[in-house]
Scaffold this motif. Sequence first.
Motif, short mmCIF file in Angstrom:
data_model
loop_
_atom_site.label_atom_id
_atom_site.label_comp_id
_atom_site.label_asym_id
_atom_site.label_seq_id
_atom_site.Cartn_x
_atom_site.Cartn_y
_atom_site.Cartn_z
N GLY A 1 30.54 39.84 52.91
CA GLY A 1 31.55 40.39 53.69
C GLY A 1 32.22 41.56 53.02
N ASP A 2 31.87 42.92 53.63
CA ASP A 2 32.45 43.99 53.38
C ASP A 2 32.07 44.75 52.14
OD1 ASP A 2 33.74 43.56 55.82
OD2 ASP A 2 35.54 42.52 54.59
N VAL A 3 31.05 44.09 51.48
CA VAL A 3 30.68 44.89 50.10
C VAL A 3 29.91 46.15 50.36
CG1 VAL A 3 29.50 44.67 47.83
CG2 VAL A 3 30.88 42.68 48.81
N THR A 4 30.23 47.36 50.09
CA THR A 4 29.51 48.52 50.50
C THR A 4 29.65 49.26 49.15
OG1 THR A 4 31.80 49.29 51.22
CG2 THR A 4 30.24 48.43 52.79
N THR A 5 30.00 49.02 47.91
CA THR A 5 30.29 49.83 46.97
C THR A 5 29.94 48.99 45.62
OG1 THR A 5 32.39 49.51 46.37
CG2 THR A 5 32.05 51.63 47.83
N ILE A 6 29.44 49.82 44.64
CA ILE A 6 29.10 49.01 43.25
C ILE A 6 30.23 48.33 42.78
CG2 ILE A 6 28.25 49.69 41.04
CD1 ILE A 6 27.11 52.01 41.91
N GLU A 7 31.59 49.15 42.98
CA GLU A 7 32.77 48.46 42.38
C GLU A 7 33.23 47.32 43.24
OE1 GLU A 7 32.25 51.56 43.55
OE2 GLU A 7 31.93 52.53 41.29
N GLY A 8 32.93 47.27 44.38
CA GLY A 8 33.29 46.16 45.20
C GLY A 8 32.57 44.98 45.10
N ALA A 9 31.21 45.12 44.57
CA ALA A 9 30.45 44.02 44.31
C ALA A 9 30.97 43.62 42.97
CB ALA A 9 29.00 44.35 44.07
N PHE A 10 30.95 44.24 42.11
CA PHE A 10 31.69 43.71 40.68
C PHE A 10 32.96 43.00 40.80
CE2 PHE A 10 28.56 46.55 38.92
CZ PHE A 10 27.84 45.71 38.23
N ALA A 11 33.96 43.69 41.67
CA ALA A 11 35.19 42.87 42.03
C ALA A 11 35.16 41.64 42.65
CB ALA A 11 36.11 43.94 42.94
N ARG A 12 34.13 41.32 43.50
CA ARG A 12 34.05 40.13 44.12
C ARG A 12 33.70 38.80 43.11
NH1 ARG A 12 37.25 41.80 47.05
NH2 ARG A 12 36.68 42.98 48.84
N PHE A 13 32.45 39.32 42.15
CA PHE A 13 31.91 38.38 41.28
C PHE A 13 33.38 38.19 40.09
CE2 PHE A 13 27.81 40.14 41.86
CZ PHE A 13 27.11 38.85 42.10
N ARG A 14 33.97 39.38 39.98
CA ARG A 14 35.16 38.92 38.82
C ARG A 14 36.36 38.10 39.51
NH1 ARG A 14 36.75 44.16 38.23
NH2 ARG A 14 38.38 43.79 39.81
N ASP A 15 36.98 38.54 40.68
CA ASP A 15 37.93 37.73 41.23
C ASP A 15 37.59 36.40 41.88
OD1 ASP A 15 38.91 40.22 40.83
OD2 ASP A 15 39.04 40.92 42.91
N THR A 16 36.46 35.93 42.19
CA THR A 16 35.96 34.83 42.91
C THR A 16 35.30 33.87 41.87
OG1 THR A 16 33.99 35.42 43.76
CG2 THR A 16 35.90 35.85 45.21
N GLY A 17 34.70 34.42 40.74
CA GLY A 17 33.76 33.48 39.97
C GLY A 17 32.43 33.07 40.81
N CYS A 18 32.39 33.92 41.96
CA CYS A 18 31.08 33.32 42.67
C CYS A 18 29.69 33.67 42.03
CB CYS A 18 31.19 34.03 44.25
SG CYS A 18 30.94 35.83 44.02
N ASP A 19 28.78 32.93 42.30
CA ASP A 19 27.36 33.02 41.75
C ASP A 19 26.69 34.37 42.10
OD1 ASP A 19 27.08 30.31 40.01
OD2 ASP A 19 27.95 29.74 42.03
N GLY A 20 26.66 34.48 43.38
CA GLY A 20 25.90 35.37 43.84
C GLY A 20 26.71 36.48 45.23
N VAL A 21 26.19 37.62 45.47
CA VAL A 21 26.87 38.28 46.28
C VAL A 21 25.91 38.67 47.58
CG1 VAL A 21 28.08 40.73 46.62
CG2 VAL A 21 29.05 39.18 45.23
N LEU A 22 26.45 38.46 48.62
CA LEU A 22 25.42 39.16 49.89
C LEU A 22 25.96 40.37 49.96
CD1 LEU A 22 25.72 35.64 50.15
CD2 LEU A 22 24.55 36.22 52.29
N ILE A 23 24.75 41.05 50.72
CA ILE A 23 25.27 42.69 51.22
C ILE A 23 24.36 42.73 52.41
CG2 ILE A 23 25.52 45.25 50.80
CD1 ILE A 23 25.50 44.38 47.86
N GLY A 24 25.17 43.16 53.51
CA GLY A 24 24.38 43.27 54.88
C GLY A 24 24.47 44.74 55.18
N ARG A 25 25.65 45.02 55.90
CA ARG A 25 25.60 46.31 56.62
C ARG A 25 25.57 47.67 55.58
NH1 ARG A 25 30.73 44.50 60.06
NH2 ARG A 25 31.15 43.51 58.07
N GLY A 26 25.96 47.02 54.47
CA GLY A 26 26.28 48.16 53.44
C GLY A 26 24.67 48.61 52.83
N ALA A 27 23.85 47.64 53.03
CA ALA A 27 22.36 47.93 52.78
C ALA A 27 21.75 48.90 53.70
CB ALA A 27 21.53 46.69 52.53
N MET A 28 22.44 48.86 54.85
CA MET A 28 21.75 49.80 55.90
C MET A 28 22.18 51.47 55.76
SD MET A 28 22.09 48.15 59.64
CE MET A 28 23.22 47.01 59.96
#
Length: 353
Positions: free
Chosen positions: A208-235
């Motif tokens: 959800g809503d990951v559209t930048t490099i920084e955004g992806a790293f922030a999600r890993f850091r803030d949630t401890g999640c294993d993976g990040v999905l990118i949808g609309r940002g990849a278009m």
Amino acid sequence: MPEIKSFKIRNIEINPPLILSPMAGVTDVSFRRLLKRCGGVGLTVSEFISVEGLTRSNPKSKRQMRFYAEERPFAAQIFGGQPERMRMAAEMAEQVGADILDVNCGCPAPKVVKHGGGSGLLKDHGRLETILKEIKKAITIPLTIKIRAGFYDSTINAVETAKLAEACGVEHIALHGRTKEQGYRGVANWDLVKQIKEAVKVPVSGSGDVTTIEGAFARFRDTGCDGVLIGRGAMANPWIFRQVEDVSQGREPFQPTLADKRRILLEYFDMLREDMPETPAINRMKQLAGQFTRGLQGGALFRTSLYHSHSVDEILSRIEEYFSAIESGQPYYGETGAKVEEAPVLDSCEAAA
Ligand SMILES: Cc1cc2nc3c(=O)[nH]c(=O)nc-3n(C[C@H](O)[C@H](O)[C@H](O)COP(=O)(O)O)c2cc1C
């Protein structure tokens, strides 16, 4: 930037831990191959495939199940509400060689929810449990699910859904942190990703809503999640996965040149034309080109000129004219005086359902 680590869904390594989010009407075999070629995609997922269509030999559903070896690891995503049909479709996915079987528990389209499928499963845990257990008995490849925060804004139950899924033998949980009621409005709730990660042992990814490099790293850091999905940002930026991977390995992020952008559009159009008749290929091309040229000089005029193109040759000429003009520093006028008009952007699975 923090390091990001690959993770495993049973014995399948997701490396890098970046997933091309399934998007009906977008992530078909051509788009997925294109994105794999751009780099940095650790897992591809099909568009959601109707089990009703698939188990009744609907040609569209069968086509949606196709994938190329270069896409591996590849997950086939199915949707439906009938346990028996879900089991049959899951077996079919295993037979065609998919690495993972993913169950859609997120689509908000009324047509899908009405039959108990998609996000309908979030408010019928009994049915979800039956479906997951039926599938689990029938396949040997890993079973995963993609869920939403909950059905209504007042019934957020992602953590309960995740625990139920884990108890049924699901081996990876992806959460899009919006409710069905919310559709695509507002922002995704990533705190729920963190809560699920803390509540289950299987790997957890967020969407959800990951559209930048920084955004992806922030999600890993803030949630401890294993993976990040990118949808609309990849278009908008098909290189976003590669850029995140570059930075995670201490490199400067890849910066596509105009020549790269032109090449990727042409490559995509070639693959589309190989895969489908001319008219749908042209329509899909307009859709990606529309997203892709946002922010580029003269992009709106280019999109207008594509919008008015109705043959392969016209599309190819417009691409040529546009990129030649901007590469040589010339202003791009498109069709002089034309009102800006663009192909509509697909913004949910509803249009494709
Ligand atoms: C056009 C479109 C089609 C979608 N189709 C699906 C789908 O088939 N299966 C699914 O699980 N999610 C689907 N989604 C949801 C996305 O996978 C993703 O969770 C959501 O768009 C939020 O992520 P994003 O902000 O990175 O796009 C779709 C989204 C869009 C925009």
